[in-house]
Design an enzyme around this catalytic site. Structure first.
Site, PDB file in Angstrom:
ATOM      1  N   ASP A 218       1.463   4.923   1.604  1.00 38.62           N
ATOM      2  CA  ASP A 218       1.126   5.789   2.728  1.00 38.62           C
ATOM      3  C   ASP A 218       1.669   7.189   2.493  1.00 38.62           C
ATOM      4  OD1 ASP A 218       0.070   3.529   3.872  1.00 38.62           O
ATOM      5  OD2 ASP A 218       1.845   3.097   5.084  1.00 38.62           O
TER       6      ASP A 218
ATOM      7  N   ASP B   4       0.850  -1.188   0.000  1.00 36.92           N
ATOM      8  CA  ASP B   4       0.000   0.000   0.000  1.00 36.92           C
ATOM      9  C   ASP B   4       0.887   1.239   0.000  1.00 36.92           C
ATOM     10  OD1 ASP B   4       0.927  -0.284   2.647  1.00 36.92           O
ATOM     11  OD2 ASP B   4      -0.921  -1.322   3.179  1.00 36.92           O
TER      12      ASP B   4
ATOM     13  N   ASP C 212      10.733   3.558  12.757  1.00 38.06           N
ATOM     14  CA  ASP C 212      11.574   2.527  13.367  1.00 38.06           C
ATOM     15  C   ASP C 212      12.929   2.361  12.660  1.00 38.06           C
ATOM     16  OD1 ASP C 212      10.196   1.454  11.195  1.00 38.06           O
ATOM     17  OD2 ASP C 212       9.386  -0.265  12.275  1.00 38.06           O
TER      18      ASP C 212
END
Ligand code: ATP
Ligand code: MG
Length: 440
Positions: free
Chosen positions: A68, A66, A147
C-alpha cells in the site's frame, strides 16, 4: 486543487529516520509496481511512501500480502497521473492502480480532523465512532491516525529509509503490539480495532503492551454497533489467515467471541469438538494450499444449534432434510444480526447440513447421486469432523471414505451390499393402468 488536501494542523513533528543499514529492507523485496507508482508520484512533486502492513511484514520476515502507498496527492491528482487508476470507497476514498492482476492501493494522507466540528468529511457518531474519514492531512497525521505503531511505518524507496512517527520501529523489533495514542479512545473510535489487536497478536506472534490489552475485555460490547457486513469481512481475516484455532481461543479469552457469535456454546472455552476440528482443519488446509470456504466454518459454528432445532422439528413430524433446511435458515437469520454471512456462503452451509441425513441412505441410486453432487466433498469432510462427537457415525464415515476410492464396478457392489437405507431392492414402478375416472 482540493482545499482539503492542505494539511489543517500541520504538526511540525519530524519522523525518526531509520537507515537501510539498520532496517535491512531490500528494494527487491518490494513489488516493482508499487515502486513504479511511488516514483511517478514523487517525480510529479508529491510525497509518496510505502506504508502499513507491508513494511511491518518485511521487518518481521513475513511475506506481505499487498503493498500500500500513502501520498500527499489527492485522489483526483492520483487519477490524473495514472491511466490505470480507479477511485473507490465512500467511507474512505482511495485509488486502486491496477497492473494486470496486481492492485496497488494508493491513499491520500489522512488527518485526524480534530477541531473541524462541522466537517462533513469526517462523521463521528455518538459514542465517538468514526464512520467516514475523508479529511486529508499531513504525513505525520496520517501515521498517527493508524491503529498500531507497527502498522504506521513508512518506507521511502528513493532513500531506502524508514520514516517513523510513532516509535513503531522499536515495537516491531521487540515484537510488541501497541495502539497509537490513548487505547480507550482509539478502541471507541473504531471498535473493530479490538478484533485487529487479537488478529495481529496471534498471526504475528506478538506480545501486547499492557495498556493496549487492558481495555479489550470491558470494551468488547462496543462491537455491537458495527455493521454486520463489516464484521463479516473482519471474520474472514480472523479465520482464513491460517491461524483460525489459536485466533478462536484468543477471541474467547478476550471476551470478543460472544459479541460475534452470541449464545452458541454453553462454554466458549470448551467449544464442541466439531468446531475445534473445523478450525484446525481450516488451518491445515491453508498450510497445504487447499481451498477453504467460510461456508464450511459457519456450518460448523452453527451446527449444534441447527441440529438441536432440527431434531425438535423431526420430533414434530417434519422430514429430516426439510427440518435441517428450516432450522438452518433460522440459525442463519439469527446470526446475521451480528455477522452477516454472504448468501453464497450461507447456501454452502445449508447444503452441508442438509446432506448429512442423506449419508445414511447408502443403497440404490441415491448414494451415486450424492457422490456426484457439487457439495459432496464439503459435506463429506463435515461428516468426518462429526465422528469425534458422534462415534456411532464412524462406520458410516469409513464407508463413504472407501467408496470414493474404488472403481465404478466396485462402487455398485458396495452400494448393493450396504446396510440400511431402505429395502435396497430396486422398486420398479409398474405401468399403472389408467383408471376409469371416478363417478364423483
Ligand atoms: P494485513 O496484512 O492483514 O492486510 P494490514 O496492516 O495491511 O494487515 P489492512 O486492513 O490491510 O491491514 O490495513 C492497511 C493499513 O491501514 C494498516 O496497516 C493500518 O495502518 C491502517 N488501518 C487499517 N484498519 C485500520 C483501523 N481500523 N484503524 C486505523 N488504521 C487502520
Ligand atoms: Mg493489508
Amino acid at each position: 486543487m482540493n482545499s482539503s488536501s492542505v494539511p489543517r494542523s500541520a504538526t511540525p513533528a519530524d519522523p525518526v529516520i531509520v537507515p537501510r543499514a539498520e532496517h535491512g529492507i531490500q528494494r527487491r523485496q518490494i513489488s516493482a509496481n508499487a515502486l513504479k507508482v511511488i516514483e511517478r508520484l514523487q517525480q510529479a512533486g508529491f510525497d509518496a511512501y510505502l506504508v502499513g502492513g507491508c513494511i511491518r511484514d518485511l521487518l518481521l520476515a513475513t511475506q506481505p500480502k499487498d503493498f500500500d502507498v500513502a501520498t500527499s496527492a489527492t485522489p483526483e491528482e492520483i487519477r490524473e497521473l495514472f491511466r490505470n487508476a480507479r477511485l473507490i470507497g465512500r467511507r474512505f476514498r482511495l485509488a486502486h492502480v491496477r497492473f494486470g492482476r496486481e492492485i496497488i492501493e494508493v491513499a491520500t494522507f489522512r488527518g485526524t480532523g480534530e477541531g473541524d466540528a462541522d466537517d462533513a468529511d469526517r462523521v463521528i457518531e455518538d459514542g465517538g465512532r468514526v464512520t467516514r474519514d475523508n479529511v486529508f492531512g499531513s504525513e505525520a497525521e496520517d501515521a498517527r491516525r493508524r491503529d498500531f505503531t507497527i502498522n504506521a511505518l513508512m518506507y521511502d524507496p528513493a532513500t531506502e529509509t524508514l520514516r517513523d512517527h510513532v516509535d513503531g520501529y522499536t515495537d516491531v523489533r521487540q515484537r510488541r503490539l501497541r495502539l497509537i495514542g490513548d487505547p480507550v479512545s482509539r478502541y471507541r473510535e473504531d471498535p473493530v480495532r479490538l478484533l485487529r489487536a487479537v488478529r495481529f497478536m496471534v498471526k504475528l506472534d506478538l506480545g501486547i503492551e499492557p495498556q493496549t490489552a487492558g481495555p479489550i475485555v470491558s470494551m468488547a460490547p462496543l462491537l455491537d454497533g458495527i455493521p454486520p457486513a463489516r464484521l463479516f469481512d473482519e471474520i474472514l481475516k480472523l479465520f482464513l489467515g491460517g491461524h483460525a484455532w489459536p485466533t478462536y481461543q484468543a477471541l474467547v479469552r478476550q471476551a470478543l467471541w460472544p459479541e460475534l457469535f452470541p449464545a452458541l456454546f454453553v462454554d466458549p472455552a470448551q467449544p464442541p469438538k466439531l468446531v475445534e476440528n473445523a478450525l484446525k482443519n481450516t488451518d491445515q488446509r491453508i498450510a497445504e494450499g487447499l481451498p477453504v470456504t467460510p461456508g464450511f466454518l459457519f456450518a460448523a459454528f452453527l451446527w449444534q444449534r441447527v441440529k438441536a432445532r432440527a431434531d425438535e422439528l423431526v420430533e414434530a413430524g417434519e422430514a429430516p432434510v426439510e427440518a435441517l433446511a428450516a432450522a438452518g435458515e433460522e440459525a442463519i437469520v439469527a446470526q446475521a444480526r451480528k455477522v452477516a454471512l454472504h448468501r453464497r456462503f450461507s447456501t454452502i452451509a445449508k447444503e452441508i447440513w442438509c446432506m448429512q441425513p442423506r449419508f445414511e441412505k447408502r443403497r440404490g441410486k441415491r448414494a451415486m447421486r450424492l457422490i456426484n453432487e457439487r457439495r459432496f466433498r464439503a459435506a463429506y469432510d463435515f461428516l468426518l469432523l462429526r465422528v469425534d462427537e458422534e462415534p456411532e457415525l464412524a462406520e458410516l464415515a469409513q464407508w463413504w471414505t472407501d467408496i470414493q476410492d474404488v472403481a465404478h464396478e466396485e462402487r455398485i457392489s458396495m452400494i448393493q451390499s450396504a446396510p440400511g437405507g431402505g429395502s435396497g431392492k430396486k422398486r420398479r414402478r409398474r405401468p399403472r393402468k389408467r383408471k376409469a375416472p371416478s363417478a364423483q
